[in-house]
Design an enzyme around this catalytic site. Sequence first.
Site, short mmCIF file in Angstrom:
data_model
loop_
_atom_site.label_atom_id
_atom_site.label_comp_id
_atom_site.label_asym_id
_atom_site.label_seq_id
_atom_site.Cartn_x
_atom_site.Cartn_y
_atom_site.Cartn_z
N GLN A 191 0.82 -1.22 0.00
CA GLN A 191 0.00 0.00 0.00
C GLN A 191 0.85 1.27 0.00
O GLN A 191 0.33 2.37 0.02
CB GLN A 191 -0.93 0.00 1.22
N HIS A 256 -0.84 0.12 5.55
CA HIS A 256 -1.25 1.14 6.52
C HIS A 256 -0.23 2.28 6.67
O HIS A 256 0.29 2.52 7.74
CB HIS A 256 -1.57 0.51 7.88
N GLU A 350 -14.31 4.65 9.81
CA GLU A 350 -14.84 5.76 10.61
C GLU A 350 -14.63 7.10 9.93
O GLU A 350 -13.65 7.30 9.22
CB GLU A 350 -14.14 5.82 11.97
N TYR A 360 -8.65 8.10 19.66
CA TYR A 360 -9.79 7.62 18.85
C TYR A 360 -10.04 6.13 19.00
O TYR A 360 -10.87 5.56 18.32
CB TYR A 360 -9.61 8.08 17.39
N TYR A 371 -10.64 -9.76 10.15
CA TYR A 371 -10.98 -10.19 8.79
C TYR A 371 -11.46 -11.64 8.76
O TYR A 371 -12.27 -12.01 7.92
CB TYR A 371 -9.78 -10.01 7.86
C1 HEC Z 1 -7.25 -7.03 4.79
C2 HEC Z 1 -7.28 -7.15 3.39
C3 HEC Z 1 -7.34 -8.57 2.82
C4 HEC Z 1 -8.30 -9.54 3.00
C5 HEC Z 1 -9.55 -9.44 3.87
C6 HEC Z 1 -7.93 -10.64 2.16
N1 HEC Z 1 -6.76 -10.36 1.51
FE1 HEC Z 1 -5.77 -11.60 0.23
N2 HEC Z 1 -4.24 -10.26 0.12
C7 HEC Z 1 -4.24 -9.02 0.69
C8 HEC Z 1 -3.01 -8.33 0.32
C9 HEC Z 1 -2.64 -6.90 0.73
C10 HEC Z 1 -2.27 -9.22 -0.47
C11 HEC Z 1 -0.91 -8.98 -1.09
C12 HEC Z 1 -1.04 -8.13 -2.31
C13 HEC Z 1 -1.85 -8.77 -3.39
O1 HEC Z 1 -1.48 -9.84 -3.90
O2 HEC Z 1 -2.90 -8.22 -3.75
C14 HEC Z 1 -3.08 -10.42 -0.57
C15 HEC Z 1 -2.69 -11.54 -1.30
C16 HEC Z 1 -3.49 -12.64 -1.53
C17 HEC Z 1 -3.12 -13.76 -2.32
C18 HEC Z 1 -1.77 -13.97 -2.99
C19 HEC Z 1 -1.71 -13.21 -4.25
C20 HEC Z 1 -0.41 -13.37 -4.98
O3 HEC Z 1 -0.10 -12.46 -5.74
O4 HEC Z 1 0.28 -14.35 -4.84
C21 HEC Z 1 -4.20 -14.60 -2.37
C22 HEC Z 1 -4.30 -15.92 -3.11
C23 HEC Z 1 -5.24 -13.99 -1.56
N3 HEC Z 1 -4.77 -12.80 -1.07
C24 HEC Z 1 -6.49 -14.54 -1.37
C25 HEC Z 1 -7.41 -14.04 -0.44
C26 HEC Z 1 -8.64 -14.73 -0.10
C27 HEC Z 1 -9.14 -16.00 -0.74
C28 HEC Z 1 -9.24 -13.97 0.87
C29 HEC Z 1 -10.53 -14.27 1.62
C30 HEC Z 1 -10.57 -15.55 2.28
C31 HEC Z 1 -8.38 -12.81 1.12
N4 HEC Z 1 -7.30 -12.91 0.30
C32 HEC Z 1 -8.67 -11.81 2.02
C33 HEC Z 1 -5.22 -8.45 1.47
C34 HEC Z 1 -6.36 -9.12 1.89
#
Ligand code: HEC
Length: 478
Positions: A191, A256, A350, A360, A371
């Site tokens: 980010q 963040h 918020e 806050y 999550y």
């Molecule tokens: C709080 C935010 C957040 C949530 C909620 C979240 N993710 Fe992620 N996820 C990320 C971030 C940030 C990354 C790393 C950057 C990216 O690959 O987008 C990531 C990476 C991933 C990757 C790896 C991607 C890669 O490039 O190798 C997978 C697979 C994934 N998430 C699946 C999920 C699944 C399935 C869920 C729900 C069960 C989930 N994520 C929920 C933030 C989140």
Amino acid sequence: MQSVWKILSLLLLLLILYGMSCMDLNKSNHSQISGISQPSTPEEKHYQYYCAGCHGVNLNEFVNKDWMFANNPEEIAQIIKQGEDEMGMPAFGKALSDKEINRLTDYILSKSKQLAEAPESDASDQSNQIYDEPEFWVETMVTGLEIPWGLEFLPNGDMLIAERNGTLSRYTSDGKLIQISGLPPVRDRGQGGLMDLQLHPDYSENGWLYISYSYFDDENSGNSNTAIIRARLDSDQLTHIETLYRGKPALSTSHHFGSRIEFDTAGYMYFAIGDRGRRDEFPQSINNSNGKIHRLFDDGRIPPDNPFVGRKGAEESIYSYGHRNPQGLALHPVTKEMWSHEHGPRGGDEINIIQKGENYGWPVISYGINYNGTVFTDDTAKPGMLQPVLYYDPSIAPCGMAFVNSDRYEGWKNNLLIGSLSFQYLERVVIENNEVVHQEKLLDGIGRVRNVRVGPDGYIYVAVEEPGRILRLVPVEE
Ligand code: HEC
């Protein structure tokens, strides 16, 4: 087999209902989003419940993805199970069984492939679409951007655009996009990257441009935090660069960074830094920069009347604390109070009015949950901790914030505009006596809204991602 799924879906439903009932306790200032299509299969439900807030309701983040950590279904399942803490990807091994994770993985892969192959819907479709009350159309000003973050307007009408990947450019009135050189090294990861831009209120006299970005602690460690610099612009080159602030400690995490910058009428400079993904370590302690809103003189000195000046071990730039990840900061045009918003966890974004020395509450009080669906605090209020003006559940992932201080849009004067990354719209919030009396969705489905500003010409400008572009709302009468 079928009955197992039935029981699982029933359990999930109960969990959701339980979660909703928990979160509705004394929450009158609560905002709901409607209009998300109902998921049908268990994996769709899991996706929408656990993942959509960050990865997009339409799997946006997974379509045509360059996989970073995972190259095959097993690795993807592994990431979902264990998370990727440094990047801000939570672990779901406790919330979902291995079987559910495998099904979710198959769903993500097949659905994103299907979406990638679908005929492309033109993102500029919404251009020239007429919206009502007041009627305006959406003019696409700049295209071909990566992730536009900071937007600022020079006195000659040119627009400065900061993209997260570290590109700073000037968009001229005759439609050219000219790159500005001279930025310090920017850590473009997760980010972080190049973020906000703000001109000094007396820019035409002193020429100071303020910039926030993720600095490298040292190139070898790769650790980072938010830094604020100011510089002057000379022939599309940054000169006289002064480092005004560096968030501490620098960390290996990639999320963040907060980082909006705003001035008040007395000329103080405010900026936000997020909790850097370490909620139990930083926001409630005043010995570090993270999870805080800071206030400095325009030249970086600490104002002697900052609330924690002289307090042992205190980071004296702190103005308020107990924040999660504020990515909106704007001065109310009438009351001259500093407003901010911040990303909550699951639920619990918020809007706050920032007051000197106040707490806050993050993460001691929150309207959100983890999550993975588990609860980290039962408290939404506590003495000594300020309440938000409004909270969002589900989270809209707010980014960018501006008050409409111009007369161009009938009936919108002094309304608050907030971008939504996850639900991809611009929210208009009507405020009376510091209370929210009306909320409305504008530009629904436009794309992830990263920033909103009102230019000196009185027009509303919106920065949108995927594809990165700058839009302008033009009232129809014109
Ligand atoms: C709080 C935010 C957040 C949530 C909620 C979240 N993710 Fe992620 N996820 C990320 C971030 C940030 C990354 C790393 C950057 C990216 O690959 O987008 C990531 C990476 C991933 C990757 C790896 C991607 C890669 O490039 O190798 C997978 C697979 C994934 N998430 C699946 C999920 C699944 C399935 C869920 C729900 C069960 C989930 N994520 C929920 C933030 C989140």
